[in-house]
Design an enzyme around this catalytic site. Structure first.
Site, PDB file in Angstrom:
ATOM      1  N   LYS A   1       0.822  -1.215   0.000  1.00  0.00           N
ATOM      2  CA  LYS A   1       0.000   0.000   0.000  1.00  0.00           C
ATOM      3  C   LYS A   1       0.858   1.268   0.000  1.00  0.00           C
ATOM      4  CE  LYS A   1      -0.794   0.482   5.010  1.00  0.00           C
ATOM      5  NZ  LYS A   1      -1.808   0.619   6.062  1.00  0.00           N
ATOM      6  N   ASP A   2       2.171   1.131   0.299  1.00  0.00           N
ATOM      7  CA  ASP A   2       3.070   2.291   0.274  1.00  0.00           C
ATOM      8  C   ASP A   2       3.597   2.594  -1.127  1.00  0.00           C
ATOM      9  OD1 ASP A   2       2.772   2.426   2.998  1.00  0.00           O
ATOM     10  OD2 ASP A   2       4.752   1.633   3.479  1.00  0.00           O
TER      11      ASP A   2
ATOM     12  N   ARG B   1      -8.341   8.311   4.356  1.00  0.00           N
ATOM     13  CA  ARG B   1      -9.288   7.256   3.964  1.00  0.00           C
ATOM     14  C   ARG B   1     -10.061   6.743   5.172  1.00  0.00           C
ATOM     15  NH1 ARG B   1      -8.992   2.111   5.013  1.00  0.00           N
ATOM     16  NH2 ARG B   1      -6.828   2.266   5.690  1.00  0.00           N
ATOM     17  N   ARG B   2      -9.336   6.467   6.243  1.00  0.00           N
ATOM     18  CA  ARG B   2     -10.006   5.981   7.452  1.00  0.00           C
ATOM     19  C   ARG B   2     -10.891   7.074   8.052  1.00  0.00           C
ATOM     20  NH1 ARG B   2      -4.473   3.230   9.258  1.00  0.00           N
ATOM     21  NH2 ARG B   2      -4.817   1.116   8.480  1.00  0.00           N
TER      22      ARG B   2
ATOM     23  N   ARG C   1       0.902  10.141  14.126  1.00  0.00           N
ATOM     24  CA  ARG C   1       2.025   9.487  13.461  1.00  0.00           C
ATOM     25  C   ARG C   1       2.657   8.538  14.458  1.00  0.00           C
ATOM     26  NH1 ARG C   1       5.214  11.463   9.322  1.00  0.00           N
ATOM     27  NH2 ARG C   1       6.066   9.374   9.530  1.00  0.00           N
TER      28      ARG C   1
ATOM     29  N   ARG D   1       1.276   4.269  18.661  1.00  0.00           N
ATOM     30  CA  ARG D   1      -0.155   4.503  18.416  1.00  0.00           C
ATOM     31  C   ARG D   1      -1.030   3.801  19.447  1.00  0.00           C
ATOM     32  NH1 ARG D   1      -0.973   5.362  12.007  1.00  0.00           N
ATOM     33  NH2 ARG D   1       1.066   6.220  11.566  1.00  0.00           N
TER      34      ARG D   1
ATOM     35  N   CYS E   1      -1.184   7.719  -2.773  1.00  0.00           N
ATOM     36  CA  CYS E   1      -1.476   6.718  -1.744  1.00  0.00           C
ATOM     37  C   CYS E   1      -1.916   7.342  -0.419  1.00  0.00           C
ATOM     38  CB  CYS E   1      -0.320   5.737  -1.559  1.00  0.00           C
ATOM     39  SG  CYS E   1       1.308   6.282  -2.005  1.00  0.00           S
TER      40      CYS E   1
END
Length: 325
Positions: A84-85, A132-133, A154, A160, A247
């Site tokens: 996805k990166d 997106r989230r 971040r 997190r 992305c």
């Protein structure tokens, strides 16, 4: 002179715990495949050192450039990326030698007190660095008749999760695949159904990349490729590319290969684009033929382009903010 068939293969990887874990898994598979030792070469990327939000520094592609530069300078033999990166345009001098079997593509919620998303209180603070989230979580909250505050964050997975543990946030949302790869998936309080939150294109999949001129190595690495995973992520990334979105854009996509009793026959693709406040989402799906062979990339690519065209016709372009050039 070192015998090139026995010297250690150099695997370029980011330094994060997650990157090291997933690169370690690939290194072991390559050792078994080739009979050669594999050493991890740790590379610091701009995305690892910058403290700015990803959307401000060019999206997740900032994690890839340093690894690709090391490949082209012959400092490493191959590199492992989170798919996805990867930017959707593949450089001609590098080859995507293998996309192994995909881990769970879903997003995972880690919330205080073991809560699910539906159980979070009105006004709950949820951490995520992903537009997106944010778009889909805010839209989901609206359908439940409540409001949430999405907080840009971040940091690595430990950092997190720490925001929840120390009470700073009510919950965070992370990729289930990453939690699985570092052995912390049991801490997820809910795996988010793609019916409510579509993952990032390619989420859960890894990409093994080497230089195009290193054809022998590419051929060996290709033995780790999973055709079903490659077909699915090709459709997802084709959608992203056709939307001309980077992305870090608020685009979700997930493709599934569907089988009858004999064989895989259909490829089903879902896509979503939305404003980060969740007030507007364009959410569409389509189904097409499954690829005729592992080499058939045009079938999933065309499916992604077709769905992107439908989404653009429904107003998707206006929901993505600044579009990638």
């Amino acid at each position: 002179m070192t015998d090139t068939t026995t010297r250690a293969l150099r695997l370029g990887t980011r330094r994060s715990k997650l990157a090291m874990a997933q690169s370690g898994q690939i290194a072991e598979a390559v050792r078994e495949l080739t009979g050669r030792p594999v050493e991890l070469v740790e590379i610091t990327t701009y995305g690892d050192t910058s403290r700015e939000h990803l959307a401000q520094i060019g999206g997740t592609g900032v994690f890839v450039t340093a690894l690709r530069d090391a490949l082209l300078r012959d400092e490493v033999d191959f590199a492992v990326h989170s798919l996805k990166d990867l930017p959707t345009t593949q450089p001609e001098d590098l080859t995507l030698a293998a996309i192994p079997v995909r881990e769970d593509p879903r997003d995972a919620l880690i919330a205080r007190d073991g809560l699910t998303f539906e159980q979070l209180p009105d006004g709950a603070r949820i951490g995520t660095g992903s537009p997106r989230r944010m778009a889909q979580l805010n839209a989901w909250a609206r359908t439940l008749g409540k409001r949430i505050e999405t907080v840009p964050i971040r940091g690595n997975i430990d950092t997190r999760i720490g925001f929840v543990a120390n009470g700073e946030l009510d919950a965070v949302v992370l990729a289930a695949a990453g939690l699985t790869r570092i052995g912390r998936i049991d801490e997820a309080t809910q795996l988010l159904s793609p019916d409510v939150v579509l993952p990032a294109p390619g989420q859960g999949a890894l990409a093994i990349e080497c230089t195009a001129v290193n054809a022998d190595l590419a051929a060996r690495l290709a033995e780790l490729d999973d055709p079903d995973t490659r077909a699915a992520v090709t459709a997802e990334r084709s959608l992203l590319a056709a939307l001309e979105a980077g992305c870090s854009a608020p685009v979700g996509a997930l493709a599934d290969l569907q089988a009858d009793e004999q064989a895989v026959t259909e490829l089903h693709l879902r896509g979503v684009v939305g404003t980060t406040d969740g007030s507007t989402l364009v959410h569409l799906s389509t189904t097409g033929h499954a690829p005729a062979s592992p080499d058939d990339v045009s079938t999933p690519q065309n499916l992604g382009r077709e769905l992107a065209a439908e989404m653009l016709a429904k107003g998707a372009a206006g929901l993505m903010g600044e579009r990638a050039l």
